[in-house]
Every structure is written in C-alpha cells, then in structure tokens.
Design an enzyme around this catalytic site. Structure first.
Site, PDB file in Angstrom:
ATOM      1  N   CYS A 104      -2.033   9.407   2.658  1.00  0.00           N
ATOM      2  CA  CYS A 104      -1.568   8.855   1.386  1.00  0.00           C
ATOM      3  C   CYS A 104      -2.540   9.115   0.238  1.00  0.00           C
ATOM      4  O   CYS A 104      -2.127   9.136  -0.921  1.00  0.00           O
ATOM      5  CB  CYS A 104      -1.286   7.360   1.522  1.00  0.00           C
ATOM      6  SG  CYS A 104      -2.731   6.385   2.010  1.00  0.00           S
ATOM      7  N   GLU A 140       0.873  -1.177   0.000  1.00  0.00           N
ATOM      8  CA  GLU A 140       0.000   0.000   0.000  1.00  0.00           C
ATOM      9  C   GLU A 140       0.907   1.223   0.000  1.00  0.00           C
ATOM     10  O   GLU A 140       1.462   1.587   1.042  1.00  0.00           O
ATOM     11  CB  GLU A 140      -0.917  -0.012   1.228  1.00  0.00           C
ATOM     12  CG  GLU A 140      -1.898  -1.179   1.257  1.00  0.00           C
ATOM     13  CD  GLU A 140      -2.917  -1.129   0.128  1.00  0.00           C
ATOM     14  OE1 GLU A 140      -3.101  -0.039  -0.460  1.00  0.00           O
ATOM     15  OE2 GLU A 140      -3.519  -2.166  -0.174  1.00  0.00           O
TER      16      GLU A 140
END
Length: 457
Positions: free
Chosen positions: A243, A209
């Site tokens: 993010c 991720e």
C-alpha cells in the site's frame, strides 16, 4: 460457529473485566508470540503458496516485524496503562484531574491479502494490549495463510476472547451488520467507504488504513544510483502489492535519463535478467489482479519489462516512460510491479500535480537540498514517508503509521496501536471539604469579577 454467537460470548467475557489487568494482557501477548513461533514455518509456506513470497521476504516484511511489534508492546504496556494526571483548572479548586485508559470492548479487525500475516496480527496485538476482545477477519484472497492464522489464534486463545472468521464477501457483510465497539479496516478506498457507511449506523468508531497513489520525487541534487536502488527495493517488494509502494515517479528532467538507466540497472542486478525465473520473485495474488495490471500497461511506452506469465501470475518489473497525467495507469492505484515515470521542469510543477490529486498514504523524496526537503514536507499533505528512501518508515514501532484524507484515518504501530484501541476517560475529582460559592446563584458583580479572574487560568 455463527458470528452473532461469537460476539455475544466475547461481550459476556469482556464484561467480566478479566481482560483489563496488566497481567492478563501481557500473558495474552506472550501467548500470541509463542503461537506464531510454533506455526512460523507453516505461515512461511502459506505465504509462498498465496503470494510466492520467499522465506526471506516473508520474515523481513511480515513475521519479523510482528515479533518486533509484540516485543515493543510488552516492554511499554505497563507504563501506557497508568492513569494520566493532568493539571486541574483554578476555577475548579480544590480538585484533581486525570485520564483513565480503558478498552473499547469487542473489536473487529478486517485484514487485507497483500501482507496477510502482518496486517492481521499487528493490529490484533494492539487491540489485545489495550484490553479488548477481538474478532479477526482475514482476506479470502490469501486462503492458505488465513487457514494457518486460524490455527495460530485457536492455539493461543479461546474464541470467547479472540476468534477468527474465515470466508469472503458474505461473511464480511455479516460482520459489518453486527454491533462492534471498534472497527479496524485495512484495504481499498472503495471498501473502506462501505465499512464507514456500515459503522455509521451504530456510530461505531473506525480506523481506515487505505492506500492511493504514493508519489516519489527525484530531485536533481539526489544521488541517482542510490535513489534508483532504493526505489527498486520499495516498488518491487511483494511484486508491487504494497500500500505504501512508490506508485509513480516525478523526475526532474535534468536527471530523468540517468534515473531510467539506473532503475534498469538495479532491477537486473537485484532481480535478474530473467525475473520470472527468479525463485524469490513474488506473484500477483490472483488472475483478476494479474490481468488488471497487464491491461494498465497497454498503449504505454515501456523502458523495461512489460511482460508476464499468466500461469505463474508473475509480471516482470516494468518501467513506463513518457507517461501522461491523464493516462489510465495514473487514474488508480497500480498495486503491481509497474512504475510510471513523469518528468517535471520545476519543483512547483511537481508539487502542483500532487496537490491536484487525493492525499496519498506516502510520499518519497530523493534530494540533497535541505530547502527542497523542507518545502516538500511543509507544503504537501500525506500520511507519512521517507527522505532518500522508500517504505521503511512503516517499520518502526516508535512512529505511528496511517493515512490522511482519501488515504485513511487513524494511526497504529507501537503506542499509536495502544491508543487507537483505547478510550481515554477523563475524570475530575473534588473534595467535599471546601465548596467555593462563586458558581452558584444568585449572581452579582463581585461574583462575575471573580469568575472572570478564575477563568484566566
């Protein structure tokens, strides 16, 4: 306790088969939930010390979402665990086919510092639900939160089942030298490449991720005030250290000035005229990242903000205008409260700019035009995103979340978490009562015609 010893004990415990039953997994999820509730106030206090997060933001973006995910896993776990019947091919008559969901074994979860509770314990809950043992490595950049999470896990589980390893780069390197059955990593692209390189030595499957520069397109038909309000929320949450935060805006030239006006308006309305005095406004994680972001602002035209406090590590919400595609701030993920605005004349131009770059983790589009919506969704590749909002797509346990290409591989949240940490073992079972001889030698024309017939189905 040495890392090698922890993994050895976990592997022995896993081999007993105790983690595989539904009752064991459900109880483990309940213990995790109870332990988080027990230490909730300490977690909130630690998040404030590490990132200056308010209790509201800490609960909204981390602890509350964790409770929601654990509840979803508990509710659906029994159904997910059942063997899955699939059709058997006619060529294998008489037979039945099914898939068994089995755990990988001993898993490693390497977590980042920006959402240190959620991005540690949410994937860990998925690993537990899938029947695995787990080693959690929190980031040393958020040491106070990591210390409380160690208490949470020790209170809930024995180390031969779930363990925490604290420390920095040395401990990370030591863990990556071990032989795990699955590695789940959340962090930067560069460290993700290192994790994948290390995992390749033992052919260990990985989920990465990562991040990247997530674009936000504001098309001329959009509700500009509402777009600005939702962009300000998504961008400056956690001081931009998210993010999936909008990394830069691509604004239609027709609405660029209006958008800038409303961005400034909503920053002041939501965060205040003096944002660094706002007790709920978060800080950069450390001096290194504070200085990195401040350096990116240099030589850019500032429409709002552009200043910080090195003592509190806070940077005012900053809007940059007339930004060039080759500017330093456009070469890396910002991961801070700075929002560059680039303008475009045609949607084709905006799409081309995004396509020239690595595939982003998220993309956001503000428009009322259905054709524009379908054009962007159909022709641009990215991990996931929103139409007429930002970042909230990751808040649903009903949808998987993950990147593509440069922004990562694999997916989690809800059933995707269970599937990520589960190996689906395919089984074909035949009876001994009938054995059709077509496949056996000697061959001939009749057998070949029968074989061609059977393999059509």
């Amino acid at each position: 306790m040495k890392t090698e010893f922890i993994i050895e004990r976990q592997r022995k415990f896993y081999d007993t088969g105790k983690t595989r039953s539904y009752a064991f997994r459900k109880k483990a999820l309940c213990r995790l939930e109870s332990s988080v509730k027990k230490y909730e106030k300490q977690l909130i206090a630690a998040l404030h010390r590490d990132l200056h997060k308010s209790s509201f933001e800490a609960y909204m973006t981390e602890i509350g979402m964790l409770y929601q995910e654990i509840g979803y896993l508990k509710k659906h776990l029994k159904g997910w665990m059942k063997p899955e019947r699939v059709p058997a091919p006619l060529a294998q008559f008489p037979s039945k086919c099914y898939r068994i969901k089995e755990p990988y074994g001993v898993t490693l979860i390497m977590a980042p510092w920006n959402y240190p509770v959620l991005l540690s314990l949410e994937p860990m809950a998925g690993a537990i639900a899938a029947g695995n043992c787990c080693v959690l490595k929190p980031s040393d950049y958020a040491p106070h939160t990591a210390a409380v999470m160690e208490k949470v896990i020790k209170d809930a589980f024995p180390t031969y089942y779930v363990a925490t390893v604290l420390g920095g780069r040395k401990e990370n390197e030591c863990l990556l030298e071990q032989n795990f059955d699955y590695i789940f990593f959340t962090g930067s692209v560069e460290v993700g490449k290192l994790v994948m390189k290390k995992a390749s030595k033992t052919l260990t499957p990985v989920t990465l991720e990562l991040g990247g520069k997530s674009p936000c397109i504001v098309e001329s038909s959009a509700d500009i005030s509402l777009a600005a309000k939702r962009i300000v929320f998504g961008k400056f949450l956690n001081s931009g250290q998210t993010c999936v935060a909008p990394d830069y805006i691509l604004a239609d030239q027709k609405v660029e000035k209006k958008l800038i006006f409303y961005l400034r308006y909503w920053i002041r309305k939501m965060i205040g005229e003096q944002p660094l005095s706002n007790p709920d406004y978060p800080a950069m994680i450390n001096q290194k990242h504070y200085q990195r972001v401040m350096n990116l602002i240099r030589h850019e035209k500032i429409a709002e903000g552009g200043y910080g406090d090195c003592v509190s590590r806070q940077i005012a919400p900053t809007i940059l205008i007339h930004v060039k595609e080759d500017a330093p701030i456009m070469q890396e993920e910002i991961f801070g409260p700075v929002l560059p605005i680039l303008s475009y004349q045609s949607l084709k131009e905006a799409k081309a700019l995004i396509q020239r770059r690595p595939k982003p983790l998220a993309l956001y589009l503000f428009t009322k035009n259905d054709k524009v919506e379908q054009d962007i969704i159909s022709h641009l590749s990215y991990g996931g995103g929103c139409v007429n909002d930002t970042i909230v797509h990751l808040a649903s346990s009903y949808m998987g979340f993950g990147g593509v290409g440069h922004s990562g591989m694999g997916s989690y949240h809800g059933k995707d978490s269970f599937d990520t940490f589960t190996h689906k073992k395919s089984i074909l079972k035949k009876t001994g009562s009938l054995d059709i001889p077509v496949r056996y030698m000697p061959y001939g024309q009749i057998k070949e015609r029968l074989m061609r017939f059977f393999l059509k189905f």
